[in-house]
Enzyme design. Structure first.
Site, PDB file in Angstrom:
ATOM      1  N   GLU A 183      -6.800  -6.223  -1.447  1.00 25.27           N
ATOM      2  CA  GLU A 183      -6.983  -5.277  -0.347  1.00 25.27           C
ATOM      3  C   GLU A 183      -5.895  -4.225  -0.406  1.00 25.27           C
ATOM      4  O   GLU A 183      -4.747  -4.515  -0.755  1.00 25.27           O
ATOM      5  CB  GLU A 183      -6.932  -6.042   0.982  1.00 25.27           C
ATOM      6  CG  GLU A 183      -7.227  -5.184   2.213  1.00 25.27           C
ATOM      7  CD  GLU A 183      -5.988  -4.895   3.050  1.00 25.27           C
ATOM      8  OE1 GLU A 183      -6.136  -4.480   4.203  1.00 25.27           O
ATOM      9  OE2 GLU A 183      -4.872  -5.066   2.528  1.00 25.27           O
ATOM     10  N   CYS A 190       0.814  -1.217   0.000  1.00 24.20           N
ATOM     11  CA  CYS A 190       0.000   0.000   0.000  1.00 24.20           C
ATOM     12  C   CYS A 190       0.845   1.263   0.000  1.00 24.20           C
ATOM     13  O   CYS A 190       0.321   2.337  -0.269  1.00 24.20           O
ATOM     14  CB  CYS A 190      -0.920   0.009   1.222  1.00 24.20           C
ATOM     15  SG  CYS A 190      -0.044   0.140   2.797  1.00 24.20           S
ATOM     16  N   ARG A 239     -10.384   0.185   4.930  1.00 23.36           N
ATOM     17  CA  ARG A 239      -9.556  -0.383   3.874  1.00 23.36           C
ATOM     18  C   ARG A 239     -10.410  -0.596   2.633  1.00 23.36           C
ATOM     19  O   ARG A 239     -11.625  -0.795   2.707  1.00 23.36           O
ATOM     20  CB  ARG A 239      -8.957  -1.727   4.301  1.00 23.36           C
ATOM     21  CG  ARG A 239      -8.166  -1.691   5.575  1.00 23.36           C
ATOM     22  CD  ARG A 239      -6.885  -0.940   5.478  1.00 23.36           C
ATOM     23  NE  ARG A 239      -5.838  -1.689   4.786  1.00 23.36           N
ATOM     24  CZ  ARG A 239      -4.570  -1.318   4.743  1.00 23.36           C
ATOM     25  NH1 ARG A 239      -4.183  -0.203   5.345  1.00 23.36           N
ATOM     26  NH2 ARG A 239      -3.673  -2.049   4.111  1.00 23.36           N
ATOM     27  N   ARG A 277     -10.513   0.872  10.988  1.00 21.95           N
ATOM     28  CA  ARG A 277      -9.453   0.622  10.011  1.00 21.95           C
ATOM     29  C   ARG A 277     -10.089   0.548   8.620  1.00 21.95           C
ATOM     30  O   ARG A 277     -10.395  -0.529   8.097  1.00 21.95           O
ATOM     31  CB  ARG A 277      -8.727  -0.679  10.346  1.00 21.95           C
ATOM     32  CG  ARG A 277      -7.571  -1.046   9.414  1.00 21.95           C
ATOM     33  CD  ARG A 277      -6.991  -2.398   9.831  1.00 21.95           C
ATOM     34  NE  ARG A 277      -6.008  -2.911   8.879  1.00 21.95           N
ATOM     35  CZ  ARG A 277      -4.728  -2.573   8.861  1.00 21.95           C
ATOM     36  NH1 ARG A 277      -4.276  -1.689   9.730  1.00 21.95           N
ATOM     37  NH2 ARG A 277      -3.910  -3.109   7.980  1.00 21.95           N
TER      38      ARG A 277
END
Length: 421
Positions: free
Chosen positions: A109, A70, A155, A153
């Protein structure tokens, strides 16, 4: 159902798919210690750098899982995206595996900001690449706290299916986060916890003095408190300070009212906040607002702030900023969850943990009422990885957890995906 686990890390996707009866036939992970850890947990030794793997050497599979790096797309990174020669192009290695094996299902992801990176062009390129291989693709932003896990969180999850996502629906949140408590994942005074350093304690005590002195009848600021702006007067409503006339800069004051009249430009810039040193462009609106609000805060409360200022000046710049996210609550830092971040000292209610990031030791959430950092095992629970028996040690574990996929969220998405016809 056979699956491959690329950029495997601690094995979040492995756990999620295995819980649904899947069989992992291949994994890859560039970090040697994480490969060893993966083998200890799952009995599979991952291959190394995916850029060194030929797609034909990957076994046939039905599902490809990848939490690809990421950093090139994260707000916290430099946002180089596809221009990052080391990590920004590994997505194309995923494409090569898909092209060769054509598994029916894909789950990916990444950070929530991914879909907005480069004004959406990065996401569009990823989507286009997958669609060119025959996959219908959808994405959504999901967070564990809406599924009963006490961690916020956000995502991005992306799913794909050859021939179309017929009947696919994203898992529906079970809660809006109300009623959650970080205490559900905590051990009581664990023996392996790390206590706070003297500097951390002194810093928090200094901010506690600020909170105690703040008038009780007034609400604490909703904006971040930037103490270096107290007494500062350097210009911020026009162009970069690199382009402001030197004579004008010398008439202003820097951090904490530092006199600038004897400095040349380089010295002046060394005495203004780091966020004021951009070489190009005017200050963005949000930054101008925070500066303006903090200077007004000082003017209104300078009688009691002035004697407090020397105490906060002794700490590094990141500790000179405070984000109070407990409005309406008792003004006692030690009753909340604390995290030291580059953006400042963040105080939040003990309902959920701050988002786990690829943390340094000092960024691990602090349990204020026990004056300690969260343990590795407690952070493991925040990622729904309770069944992991083997973990890296210390800092390596925290970094891996910050990069990990939350198992509960991944499993819920996979349940919906694998029921797609």
């Amino acid at each position: 159902m056979k699956y491959v686990d690329l950029f495997a890390g601690l094995g979040g996707f492995h756990l999620a798919a295995r819980q649904l009866g899947g069989e992992c036939v291949f994994a890859s992970e560039i970090d040697q210690k994480l490969r060893e850890n993966y083998k200890a947990n799952f009995g599979i030794e991952p291959a190394g750098d995916i850029k060194e793997i030929d797609a034909k050497d990957v076994p046939p599979h039905d599902l490809l899982c990848a939490g690809f790096p990421c950093q090139p797309f994260s707000k916290a990174g430099d946002q180089m995206g596809w221009n990052d020669a080391v990590r920004g192009t590994v997505f194309f290695n995923i494409v090569e595996v898909l092209r060769h094996h054509q598994p029916k299902y894909i789950i990916l992801e990444n950070v929530a900001h991914f879909v907005k990176h480069d004004e959406g062009n990065t996401y569009a390129k990823v989507k286009e690449s997958l669609e060119s291989l025959g996959y219908e693709v959808k994405h959504a932003q999901l967070s564990p706290h809406t599924f009963g896990v006490p961690q916020i969180r956000e995502r991005m999850y992306m799913v794909g299916c050859l021939g179309g996502l017929n009947g696919f629906k994203w898992p529906q949140p079970s809660t809006n986060g109300e009623g959650l408590s970080i205490r559900d994942v905590l051990d009581e005074n664990p023996s392996d916890s790390v206590g706070l350093s003297e500097q951390v304690i002194r810093c928090l005590k200094t901010w506690q003095e600020f909170l105690k002195a703040f008038p009780k009848k007034e609400q604490l600021p909703s904006f971040p408190i930037w103490s270096m702006e107290f007494k500062a007067t350097y210009p911020y409503k026009q162009d970069s300070l690199y382009k402001v006339e030197l004579t004008h800069l010398r008439k202003s004051k820097g951090c904490f009212g530092k006199t600038l009249n004897t400095w040349y430009r380089r010295g002046i810039l060394a005495h203004v906040p780091s966020y004021a040193r951009a070489k190009e462009g005017a200050f963005p609106d949000w930054k101008q607002a925070f500066i303006r609000q903090n200077r007004a805060l000082y003017r209104k409360h300078q009688d009691w702030i002035k004697p407090w200022l020397p105490k906060i000046k002794q700490f590094p710049p990141s500790l000179q900023k405070l984000e109070w996210n407990c409005h309406g609550e008792e003004r006692d830092i030690w009753k909340y969850v604390i995290q030291f971040r580059a953006s400042g000292v963040r105080i939040k209610r003990p309902t959920t943990s701050p988002s786990l990031v690829a943390m340094t030791t000092t960024q691990v959430p602090i349990i204020g009422w026990e004056r300690r950092y969260m343990t590795v095992r407690e952070c493991v629970r925040l990622q729904s990885m309770d069944s992991l028996e083997h973990l890296p040690s210390g800092t390596a574990a925290m970094a891996a957890l910050g990069n990990a996929v939350n198992v509960k969220v991944a499993r819920l998405v996979l349940e919906k995906l694998l029921s797609t016809t």
